[in-house]
Design a protein around this motif. Structure first.
Motif, PDB file in Angstrom:
ATOM      1  N   GLY A   3      48.089  60.865 -54.838  1.00 36.32           N
ATOM      2  CA  GLY A   3      48.223  62.263 -54.408  1.00 36.32           C
ATOM      3  C   GLY A   3      46.889  62.979 -54.377  1.00 36.32           C
ATOM      4  O   GLY A   3      46.610  63.761 -53.464  1.00 36.32           O
ATOM      5  N   LEU A  42      46.132  69.665 -58.350  1.00 34.93           N
ATOM      6  CA  LEU A  42      47.346  69.759 -57.534  1.00 34.93           C
ATOM      7  C   LEU A  42      48.221  68.518 -57.696  1.00 34.93           C
ATOM      8  O   LEU A  42      49.446  68.615 -57.812  1.00 34.93           O
ATOM      9  CB  LEU A  42      46.987  69.933 -56.058  1.00 34.93           C
ATOM     10  CG  LEU A  42      46.666  71.318 -55.579  1.00 34.93           C
ATOM     11  CD1 LEU A  42      46.194  71.280 -54.128  1.00 34.93           C
ATOM     12  CD2 LEU A  42      47.869  72.235 -55.700  1.00 34.93           C
ATOM     13  N   SER A  43      47.595  67.358 -57.699  1.00 38.35           N
ATOM     14  CA  SER A  43      48.344  66.118 -57.833  1.00 38.35           C
ATOM     15  C   SER A  43      49.023  66.010 -59.189  1.00 38.35           C
ATOM     16  O   SER A  43      50.192  65.619 -59.285  1.00 38.35           O
ATOM     17  CB  SER A  43      47.412  64.935 -57.595  1.00 38.35           C
ATOM     18  OG  SER A  43      48.136  63.737 -57.641  1.00 38.35           O
ATOM     19  N   THR A  88      51.912  68.519 -59.313  1.00 38.13           N
ATOM     20  CA  THR A  88      53.034  68.023 -58.505  1.00 38.13           C
ATOM     21  C   THR A  88      53.757  66.899 -59.234  1.00 38.13           C
ATOM     22  O   THR A  88      54.993  66.856 -59.262  1.00 38.13           O
ATOM     23  CB  THR A  88      52.519  67.528 -57.144  1.00 38.13           C
ATOM     24  OG1 THR A  88      51.809  68.587 -56.504  1.00 38.13           O
ATOM     25  CG2 THR A  88      53.656  67.080 -56.246  1.00 38.13           C
ATOM     26  N   TYR A  89      53.001  65.984 -59.823  1.00 37.87           N
ATOM     27  CA  TYR A  89      53.607  64.890 -60.583  1.00 37.87           C
ATOM     28  C   TYR A  89      54.435  65.426 -61.747  1.00 37.87           C
ATOM     29  O   TYR A  89      55.573  65.004 -61.960  1.00 37.87           O
ATOM     30  CB  TYR A  89      52.523  63.935 -61.093  1.00 37.87           C
ATOM     31  CG  TYR A  89      53.061  62.854 -61.979  1.00 37.87           C
ATOM     32  CD1 TYR A  89      53.686  61.738 -61.437  1.00 37.87           C
ATOM     33  CD2 TYR A  89      52.963  62.943 -63.367  1.00 37.87           C
ATOM     34  CE1 TYR A  89      54.191  60.743 -62.249  1.00 37.87           C
ATOM     35  CE2 TYR A  89      53.463  61.947 -64.187  1.00 37.87           C
ATOM     36  CZ  TYR A  89      54.084  60.854 -63.618  1.00 37.87           C
ATOM     37  OH  TYR A  89      54.597  59.870 -64.426  1.00 37.87           O
TER      38      TYR A  89
END
Length: 178
Positions: A127, A153-154, A157-158
């Protein structure tokens, strides 16, 4: 007097002009095929007969498939009556400029790379590369902040999907460390 061979090119040109003027019928055919596919799939799925309540697993797909067929029919009638789609007035695309194939190919490669890496490297790594690569392909050249933003961000999101929503995502080797 015109012969049959003289009228053939005129008739072919007339058919092409009619098809060009009614090109929206292609969308109708696509909607019709999609509606038939959805209905066929919905009506042939295996369903447990002992369901509870009036709404079963076929209800939504049948409604969507029927809706697609109705929309295809209404659009076909409108097109055959002379209706034409108009370009949106607020479009900010300059049609005289050529397509930016470099950006399209970069984004496609980044997306495919992330799809390949998601299982072995995990979602956080894949991501982050996806976010950073998309920012680069779309023109950002801030190498001091883009990787950091992509990583944050990754990870967010995870965490939201895997931990809060219960949607299992591959964590990869880094999740054993964190």
């Amino acid at each position: 007097m015109t012969t049959g061979t003289d009228r053939a090119p005129e008739e072919a040109a007339g058919r092409r002009a009619w098809l060009r003027d009614h090109s929206e019928l292609g969308v109708c055919v696509l909607l019709l095929a999609l509606g038939v596919l959805v209905l066929t799939d919905a009506l042939t799925m295996d369903v447990d007969i002992a369901q509870r309540g009036p709404v079963g697993p076929r209800t939504v797909p049948v409604a969507v498939g029927a809706g697609l067929l109705v929309i295809a029919a209404l659009l076909a009638v409108d097109v055959l009556r002379g209706g034409r789609g108009r370009a949106e007035g607020g479009e900010d695309v300059d049609l005289s400029e050529p397509a930016d194939w470099r950006t399209v190919l970069l984004l496609s490669g980044i997306f495919l790379g992330a799809a390949v890496l998601i299982e072995p490297a995990g979602f956080p790594v894949a991501g982050a590369l996806l976010f950073w690569g998309a920012a680069y392909a779309l023109g950002s050249r801030r190498v001091d902040r883009d990787p950091l933003i992509a990583a944050v961000l990754s990870l967010i999101t995870y965490a939201v999907f895997d931990k809060l929503l219960g949607v299992p995502l591959p964590g990869g080797p880094l999740m054993g460390v964190l």
